[in-house]
Motif scaffolding. Structure first.
Motif, mmCIF file in Angstrom:
data_model
loop_
_atom_site.group_PDB
_atom_site.id
_atom_site.type_symbol
_atom_site.label_atom_id
_atom_site.label_comp_id
_atom_site.label_asym_id
_atom_site.label_seq_id
_atom_site.Cartn_x
_atom_site.Cartn_y
_atom_site.Cartn_z
ATOM 1 N N VAL A 253 0.845 -1.200 0.000
ATOM 2 C CA VAL A 253 0.000 0.000 0.000
ATOM 3 C C VAL A 253 0.880 1.249 0.000
ATOM 4 O O VAL A 253 1.820 1.366 0.799
ATOM 5 C CB VAL A 253 -0.932 0.000 1.228
ATOM 6 N N GLY A 254 0.584 2.167 -0.914
ATOM 7 C CA GLY A 254 1.310 3.428 -0.978
ATOM 8 C C GLY A 254 2.578 3.410 -1.799
ATOM 9 O O GLY A 254 3.109 4.461 -2.143
ATOM 10 N N ALA A 255 3.084 2.221 -2.140
ATOM 11 C CA ALA A 255 4.299 2.108 -2.958
ATOM 12 C C ALA A 255 3.883 1.976 -4.423
ATOM 13 O O ALA A 255 2.973 1.232 -4.756
ATOM 14 C CB ALA A 255 5.126 0.903 -2.530
ATOM 15 N N THR A 256 4.555 2.714 -5.295
ATOM 16 C CA THR A 256 4.151 2.762 -6.700
ATOM 17 C C THR A 256 4.649 1.547 -7.474
ATOM 18 O O THR A 256 5.827 1.210 -7.425
ATOM 19 C CB THR A 256 4.664 4.047 -7.373
ATOM 20 N N GLU A 257 3.734 0.916 -8.177
ATOM 21 C CA GLU A 257 4.031 -0.184 -9.098
ATOM 22 C C GLU A 257 3.642 0.265 -10.504
ATOM 23 O O GLU A 257 2.550 0.801 -10.723
ATOM 24 C CB GLU A 257 3.243 -1.432 -8.723
ATOM 25 N N THR A 258 4.524 0.067 -11.469
ATOM 26 C CA THR A 258 4.209 0.429 -12.851
ATOM 27 C C THR A 258 3.435 -0.706 -13.510
ATOM 28 O O THR A 258 3.961 -1.798 -13.697
ATOM 29 C CB THR A 258 5.487 0.727 -13.647
ATOM 30 N N LEU A 259 2.174 -0.422 -13.827
ATOM 31 C CA LEU A 259 1.366 -1.367 -14.582
ATOM 32 C C LEU A 259 1.615 -1.119 -16.068
ATOM 33 O O LEU A 259 1.631 0.029 -16.513
ATOM 34 C CB LEU A 259 -0.119 -1.164 -14.270
ATOM 35 N N GLY B 10 1.532 4.359 -13.330
ATOM 36 C CA GLY B 10 2.059 4.150 -11.990
ATOM 37 C C GLY B 10 0.925 4.075 -10.980
ATOM 38 O O GLY B 10 0.230 5.063 -10.761
ATOM 39 N N TRP B 11 0.749 2.897 -10.383
ATOM 40 C CA TRP B 11 -0.340 2.673 -9.435
ATOM 41 C C TRP B 11 0.204 2.530 -8.027
ATOM 42 O O TRP B 11 1.071 1.694 -7.767
ATOM 43 C CB TRP B 11 -1.107 1.408 -9.811
ATOM 44 N N SER B 12 -0.320 3.334 -7.113
ATOM 45 C CA SER B 12 -0.007 3.201 -5.688
ATOM 46 C C SER B 12 -1.232 2.600 -5.014
ATOM 47 O O SER B 12 -2.234 3.304 -4.813
ATOM 48 C CB SER B 12 0.335 4.560 -5.069
ATOM 49 N N PRO B 13 -1.218 1.312 -4.701
ATOM 50 C CA PRO B 13 -2.419 0.667 -4.156
ATOM 51 C C PRO B 13 -2.936 1.368 -2.904
ATOM 52 O O PRO B 13 -2.158 1.784 -2.040
ATOM 53 C CB PRO B 13 -1.940 -0.752 -3.829
ATOM 54 N N LEU B 14 -4.245 1.502 -2.824
ATOM 55 C CA LEU B 14 -4.901 2.066 -1.651
ATOM 56 C C LEU B 14 -5.083 0.983 -0.591
ATOM 57 O O LEU B 14 -4.941 -0.207 -0.851
ATOM 58 C CB LEU B 14 -6.253 2.650 -2.045
ATOM 59 N N ALA B 15 -5.464 1.429 0.614
ATOM 60 C CA ALA B 15 -5.686 0.474 1.701
ATOM 61 C C ALA B 15 -6.757 -0.548 1.347
ATOM 62 O O ALA B 15 -6.679 -1.707 1.750
ATOM 63 C CB ALA B 15 -6.077 1.237 2.970
ATOM 64 N N PHE C 293 -2.131 -11.461 -7.565
ATOM 65 C CA PHE C 293 -0.953 -11.091 -6.786
ATOM 66 C C PHE C 293 -1.424 -10.629 -5.412
ATOM 67 O O PHE C 293 -2.647 -10.572 -5.150
ATOM 68 C CB PHE C 293 -0.142 -10.000 -7.502
ATOM 69 N N GLN C 294 -0.483 -10.311 -4.527
ATOM 70 C CA GLN C 294 -0.833 -9.899 -3.173
ATOM 71 C C GLN C 294 -0.541 -8.414 -2.965
ATOM 72 O O GLN C 294 0.412 -7.879 -3.538
ATOM 73 C CB GLN C 294 -0.057 -10.710 -2.140
ATOM 74 N N VAL C 295 -1.370 -7.784 -2.144
ATOM 75 C CA VAL C 295 -1.115 -6.400 -1.715
ATOM 76 C C VAL C 295 -1.104 -6.400 -0.187
ATOM 77 O O VAL C 295 -2.067 -6.848 0.447
ATOM 78 C CB VAL C 295 -2.188 -5.429 -2.236
ATOM 79 N N GLN C 296 -0.014 -5.926 0.384
ATOM 80 C CA GLN C 296 0.117 -5.901 1.837
ATOM 81 C C GLN C 296 0.009 -4.470 2.364
ATOM 82 O O GLN C 296 0.289 -3.506 1.661
ATOM 83 C CB GLN C 296 1.450 -6.497 2.267
#
Length: 244
Positions: free
Chosen positions: A104-110, A145-150, A178-181
């Protein structure tokens, strides 16, 4: 007389090699083959002398109601033509799977690849494979660039990319799960040397959707549960088993 005997039906995809065949009677030595979208004919091949060809579907043919048209190529002859039943042409979209674990909050490039005439796409995520939340709408490139939300925390999260161009048939691609922590950060914790029976204040912050946490102490590789709690602070009375 010209009559299609083989023509596309249902939904075909840009890049497909589609067989097309016809029959003809009378003095029609050559024919022209077209595809039609919105009343506009585009030549596929002219001067065909046989009774069949293979059509490689171009990106420009995307549409929900596409037809093929066959015409007598001799302009001195009376107009003779046949039109196929309508079919749909969709583009191609392929997403690249994200990393196996996102935070959460860390940017992943889709990223994804797409047919050139898919000019915009919408992106979504799901934690259950059936309910989708928007990441962004109208993306024009091939990455975001996606920063997953809570709310995206989960063990089987997927991302979907959808063709957003009006008039295009539904075209989408979905990633593998995939997993989001979430995120924990200690704001108060022991340091230096403490003594058995000391009352130690421990506090932390956490991602909002983490409702309960387990707090442990570790001696070597062995972890021992202190407490499971929904709060973000507690007092730890140091046990004798924690000596180390």
């Amino acid at each position: 007389i010209l009559t299609f005997t083989t023509a596309p039906s249902g939904v075909v995809t840009v890049g497909d090699g589609v067989p097309v065949a016809w029959s003809k009677t009378g003095n029609i030595p050559t024919v022209n083959l077209y595809y039609t979208i919105g009343g506009s004919d585009t030549l596929i091949a002219g001067g065909l002398t046989g009774l069949s060809t293979a059509w490689t579907v171009p990106a420009e043919a995307i549409g929900t109601s596409v037809t093929l048209k066959l015409k007598d190529a001799d302009g001195s002859h009376p107009l003779t033509e046949d039109v196929s039943a309508a079919f749909a042409v969709k583009g191609s979209l392929t997403i690249t799977d994200p990393a196996a674990l996102l935070t959460v909050g860390a940017t992943e490039t889709l990223s994804w690849t797409k047919t050139s005439t898919i000019t915009t796409v919408d992106l979504f995520y799901s934690t259950d494979g059936s309910t989708w939340a928007t990441i962004t709408a109208g993306a024009t490139g091939t990455s975001f660039g996606w920063s997953p939300l809570a709310a995206a925390i989960g063990t089987s999260v997927t991302v979907k990319v959808v063709d957003a161009v009006a008039g295009h048939p539904l075209t989408e691609t979905i990633s593998n799960p995939f997993q989001v922590q979430g995120v924990f950060t200690f704001t108060s914790a022991p340091s230096g040397t403490i003594t058995v029976a000391d009352a130690i204040a421990v506090a932390w912050t956490k991602t909002s959707t983490i409702t309960n946490v387990g707090l442990y102490y570790a001696v070597g590789a062995t972890e021992t549960l202190i407490d499971t709690t929904s709060v973000t602070a507690l007092t730890w009375t140091v046990p004798s088993d924690a000596v180390g």
